[in-house]
Scaffold this active site. Structure first.
Site, short mmCIF file in Angstrom:
data_model
loop_
_atom_site.label_atom_id
_atom_site.label_comp_id
_atom_site.label_asym_id
_atom_site.label_seq_id
_atom_site.Cartn_x
_atom_site.Cartn_y
_atom_site.Cartn_z
N SER A 82 -26.55 36.00 43.41
CA SER A 82 -25.30 36.04 42.37
C SER A 82 -25.85 36.06 41.47
O SER A 82 -26.68 36.11 40.67
CB SER A 82 -25.25 34.18 43.16
OG SER A 82 -23.11 34.58 42.49
N GLU A 114 -21.56 47.55 34.23
CA GLU A 114 -20.87 48.28 36.08
C GLU A 114 -19.57 47.68 36.01
O GLU A 114 -19.56 46.06 35.69
CB GLU A 114 -21.84 47.56 36.62
CG GLU A 114 -22.79 48.59 36.54
CD GLU A 114 -23.81 48.16 37.10
OE1 GLU A 114 -23.92 47.43 38.66
OE2 GLU A 114 -24.99 48.97 37.54
N ASP A 118 -14.04 43.17 43.19
CA ASP A 118 -13.92 42.42 43.93
C ASP A 118 -14.19 42.46 45.61
O ASP A 118 -12.70 43.09 45.73
CB ASP A 118 -12.62 42.31 43.62
CG ASP A 118 -12.32 40.63 43.18
OD1 ASP A 118 -12.97 39.78 43.99
OD2 ASP A 118 -10.91 40.16 43.56
N LYS A 320 -16.29 37.84 33.08
CA LYS A 320 -15.51 37.57 33.90
C LYS A 320 -14.14 38.06 32.96
O LYS A 320 -13.36 37.44 32.50
CB LYS A 320 -14.84 35.99 34.97
CG LYS A 320 -16.34 35.72 35.81
CD LYS A 320 -15.76 36.43 36.59
CE LYS A 320 -14.90 35.44 37.78
NZ LYS A 320 -15.64 35.40 38.83
N CYS A 414 27.67 43.10 48.25
CA CYS A 414 26.46 43.67 47.05
C CYS A 414 26.91 42.27 46.59
O CYS A 414 27.94 41.95 46.01
CB CYS A 414 26.37 44.91 47.10
SG CYS A 414 25.92 45.28 45.33
N CYS A 417 28.95 44.07 43.62
CA CYS A 417 30.43 44.99 43.75
C CYS A 417 31.26 44.24 45.12
O CYS A 417 32.54 44.52 44.82
CB CYS A 417 31.10 45.81 43.98
SG CYS A 417 29.52 47.06 45.50
N CYS A 432 23.95 48.90 49.82
CA CYS A 432 25.46 48.31 48.98
C CYS A 432 25.52 50.30 48.79
O CYS A 432 25.42 50.85 48.55
CB CYS A 432 25.68 48.36 47.29
SG CYS A 432 26.99 48.71 46.79
N CYS A 437 29.95 50.68 43.20
CA CYS A 437 29.59 49.78 42.28
C CYS A 437 29.54 49.73 41.27
O CYS A 437 28.28 51.26 40.71
CB CYS A 437 28.74 49.53 43.64
SG CYS A 437 27.64 48.01 42.89
S1 IVH Z 1 -24.81 42.64 40.66
C1 IVH Z 1 -28.97 40.18 41.04
N1 IVH Z 1 -23.65 43.94 39.79
O1 IVH Z 1 -20.29 40.12 42.17
C2 IVH Z 1 -27.98 41.32 41.09
N2 IVH Z 1 -23.03 42.58 41.59
O2 IVH Z 1 -20.25 37.17 41.32
C3 IVH Z 1 -26.17 40.26 41.40
N3 IVH Z 1 -20.88 41.94 42.58
O3 IVH Z 1 -22.38 38.67 44.16
C4 IVH Z 1 -25.36 41.07 41.62
N4 IVH Z 1 -19.88 44.41 41.57
O4 IVH Z 1 -20.75 40.51 45.22
C5 IVH Z 1 -23.73 42.67 40.58
N5 IVH Z 1 -21.81 45.96 39.87
C6 IVH Z 1 -21.33 44.83 40.61
C7 IVH Z 1 -21.23 43.74 41.37
C8 IVH Z 1 -21.58 43.05 41.85
C9 IVH Z 1 -19.66 43.29 42.42
C10 IVH Z 1 -20.56 41.18 42.94
C11 IVH Z 1 -21.50 41.16 44.06
C12 IVH Z 1 -21.83 39.60 43.33
C13 IVH Z 1 -21.04 38.59 42.72
C14 IVH Z 1 -21.61 38.43 41.62
#
Ligand code: IVH
Length: 679
Positions: A82, A114, A118, A320, A414, A417, A432, A437
């Site tokens: 993650s 990058e 979502d 974020k 409405c 009117c 309407c 009106c």
């Molecule tokens: S890199 C070790 N790149 O965000 C690499 N993740 O909050 C880890 N996600 O689980 C992921 N866009 O599902 C990476 N350009 C992007 C992404 C991305 C969306 C998601 C992904 C990850 C989650 C983490």
């Protein structure tokens, strides 16, 4: 933090597990995502302070969702990690300082920023170039085998490479990407589900997840899923693949994978930080949701050597953005009467901040939506702001009801009117139909004076309301009969202001025909169709005499619009308004094309153009009309399909994006010089 005991910790952990279940299993969240993230961050903090308390079922001890029994389980070749979160530039700087301490050369090959899509992580395995497996992330170590569903996503290559560019590919290649749904496709899908009486989805992410985990791949195939690949998780021959993130993305693209266009190389951490605000603007222009931007150390072997903290690699971090979804209370339901008489309900809410903006109102779409979602006054409601600025209601949180909530009855009359409203068969909307009106009159006059129509300078909504309620204006043709003396009777008007308004109204008498056609407010006829109608018929007289089949011959004019046009000109009251306009000296400039040239011969045929910044010679509407008249299309966002960008003063992120994609950027004069034959 005011956490006192282990019991508090256990309560907080259990609460999070409960919300996790509500969201992922029942798909009925009780709290907004941001609130969940906040609680999770709090829990993490407690666990850091008391590592001996960490419970095996703490939500921090696993990644992602509960594994269901629906699909076979598959181990990932490497952990699907993650990302740690950052919330501002300061957090990014702190992250950089930490990793720079571990490896002083960590920034030697720069960084990649990058879009953080979502969506839903999936892991795809290719053996000898053939897609053999598609798996969800699951708990990061073991996922669910959803190969049959993955194969239905059209942009997933079933075989790589697509052409012979890279014939030497590793025998086994495992890539990671994100499956998601674009906002418009999401809306459309929910509308279809409502029509079929099926359960709707809460948001695009939830839809992508539900669609991917269908037992019947035919259902998945019917869903507008997209995928973007951003990581190579594993390769049988590491030497055969590039060693930096930006080169790997290019490599993935060459193999035929859809990759992120929203990706930017930054040489230094200073550049990364300087670019954050531009990324927030990019977010607003995208057709899909991003919840942040991922910042990755470009040199992947150095990134890997940094190691991990829990399940988060040190070599990348997610910045974020503020959540654009939140929960607030529905105080009342208001109704807007549009210029065509359509009644649109909207939520009047307790003020709440969403995505950095304080909002008090959100659209409720239509009355069916309120009924189908059982939205009641007094409910807690989940609201969302998507790419545009108007927030909308997603759902009500029915479980929070205490009996004081009241169901809502759609109006029979409405609100402006008092005349009875009507439903048109086959349409969800309620209208309407009283042509007198007052609410419709205000909207009609406002539209008549608006920028894409007659563009009457100084005539904003407040003055329109004054003119209509005082009785001076009973239809938009009355605008041309106003005198400065009449205006002086109204509150807030002094001589200068009155004279200026009369002068700016008079100046619009010779606006181009297409603007006048748009200004009339014929149902379904917008700016673009008005341009085609003006080009084809050349005068209001010709247009008013046109038969339905002549109208449908025009590109973009269907039978509903053709019928609306014929009906509009057949209406006695509209005819009188037209006569009044002409008698007042409204005489549109002609855009004569008695025989329309073939659109493929036009100078901008097949070209999509993006206009950004302030131009010297044209308003935004004028340049767009010019582009369309000459066979081109205009778009609000820069993509690989953009032919060129016209950049005026103060051009910003669109210009930057074009530069990044190597799309030609023309100044206003470049454009006029390059296309001397524009009509
Ligand atoms: S890199 C070790 N790149 O965000 C690499 N993740 O909050 C880890 N996600 O689980 C992921 N866009 O599902 C990476 N350009 C992007 C992404 C991305 C969306 C998601 C992904 C990850 C989650 C983490």
């Amino acid at each position: 933090m005011a956490i006192l005991s282990k019991e508090d910790y256990i309560r907080e952990k259990d609460e999070l597990n409960f919300h996790n279940y509500r969201y992922h299993t029942l798909e009925q969240p009780l709290i907004a995502d941001a609130e969940f993230d906040r609680l999770l961050a709090e829990l993490r903090e407690i666990e850091t302070a008391h590592p001996d308390w960490v419970a095996p079922d703490s939500p921090t001890q696993r990644v992602g969702s509960v594994l269901s029994d629906k699909f076979a389980r598959v181990s990932h070749p490497r952990p699907v990690l993650s990302l740690a979160n950052a919330f501002d530039a300061e957090d990014i700087r702190a992250w950089f300082d930490r990793i720079k301490k571990i490896d002083p050369d960590i920034d030697r090959d720069g960084f990649v920023m990058e879009a953080k899509i979502d969506g839903l992580t999936v892991v795809l395995t290719y053996e000898n170039g053939n897609l053999t497996r598609g798996v969800t992330r699951g708990n990061g170590l073991v996922g669910e085998d959803i190969t049959a569903n993955i194969r239905t996503i059209r942009s997933v290559p079933l075989k790589i490479p697509l052409d012979s560019a890279d014939s030497e590919i590793p025998q086994t290649l495992v890539v990671r990407g994100e499956v998601f749904i674009e906002n418009d496709d999401f809306e459309e899908l929910n509308e279809t589900l409502i029509r079929n009486g099926e359960k709707t989805y809460l948001n695009p992410r939830n839809t992508a997840s539900g669609s991917l985990r269908q037992l019947n791949p035919a259902v998945t195939a019917s869903r507008p899923l997209k995928i973007l690949i951003y990581q190579i998780l594993d390769a049988s021959d590491e030497n055969a693949i590039p060693q930096s993130q930006n080169e790997r993305c290019r490599y993935l693209a060459r193999l035929g994978f859809p990759t992120l266009k929203e990706s930017q190389f930054c040489a230094t951490i200073g550049d990364v930080i300087a670019n954050i605000s531009a990324w927030k603007k990019i977010r607003e222009t995208l057709r899909f949701d991003i919840d942040g931007v991922v910042i990755k150390v470009n040199n992947l072997s150095r990134a890997q050597a940094l190691g991990f903290v829990g399940k988060d690699p040190r070599g990348a971090i997610a910045l974020k953005f503020p959540a654009r979804e939140t929960i607030t209370k529905l105080i009342d339901i208001g109704i807007n009467v549009g210029r065509t008489g359509v009644l649109t309900p909207y939520a009047i809410m307790e003020a709440v901040e969403v995505g950095g903006v304080v909002v008090r109102q959100a659209t409720l779409h239509n009355f069916d939506f309120i009924r189908d979602r059982d939205i009641r006054i007094g409910d807690d409601i989940l609201i969302k702001r998507a790419g545009d600025v108007i927030p909308y209601v997603v759902a009500s949180i029915g479980d929070k009801r205490d009996g004081s909530q009241t169901p809502y009855d759609p109006p029979a009359c409405c609100p402006s009117c008092g005349e009875p409203v009507e439903a048109i068969p086959g349409e969800v909307a309620v209208y309407c139909i009283n042509s007198r009106c007052p609410a419709q009159l205000v909207r009609n006059v406002e539209h008549f004076a608006s920028r894409g129509a007659m563009e009457i300078e100084g005539l904003g909504i407040k003055i329109v309301e004054q003119l209509c309620s005082s009785g001076l204006v009973a239809d938009y043709a009355d605008l041309y009969q106003l005198t400065a003396n009449q205006l002086l009777e109204l509150p807030g008007f002094a001589e200068k202001k009155a004279e200026n308004l009369i002068a700016s109204i008079t100046a619009t008498k010779t606006r181009p025909l297409s603007r006048l056609i748009n200004a009339l407010g014929i149902r379904n006829v917008g700016e673009i169709n008005a341009v085609s109608l003006a080009a084809r018929f050349g005068s209001l007289g010709n247009l008013s005499a046109a038969a339905q089949d002549e109208l449908t011959e025009i590109d973009g004019v269907g039978s509903t619009m053709a019928e609306a046009i014929v009906d509009w000109f057949a209406n006695e009251r509209n005819r009188r308004i037209l006569e009044k306009l002409i008698a007042s000296g409204v005489n549109p400039t002609q855009e004569i094309q008695t025989s329309e040239p073939l659109s493929s011969d036009l100078p901008l045929a097949g070209k999509t153009v993006v206009v950004t910044g302030t131009l010297q010679n044209f308003s935004r509407e004028e340049i767009k009309a010019l582009i369309r008249r000459n066979g081109g299309k205009t778009s609000e966002s820069v993509s690989a399909r953009t032919a060129f960008v016209i950049a005026g003063d103060k051009a910003g992120s669109k210009r930057d994006k074009a530069a990044k994609l190597a799309i030609p950027i023309l100044s206003e004069s470049d454009f006029l010089n390059d296309y001397p034959d524009l009509r």
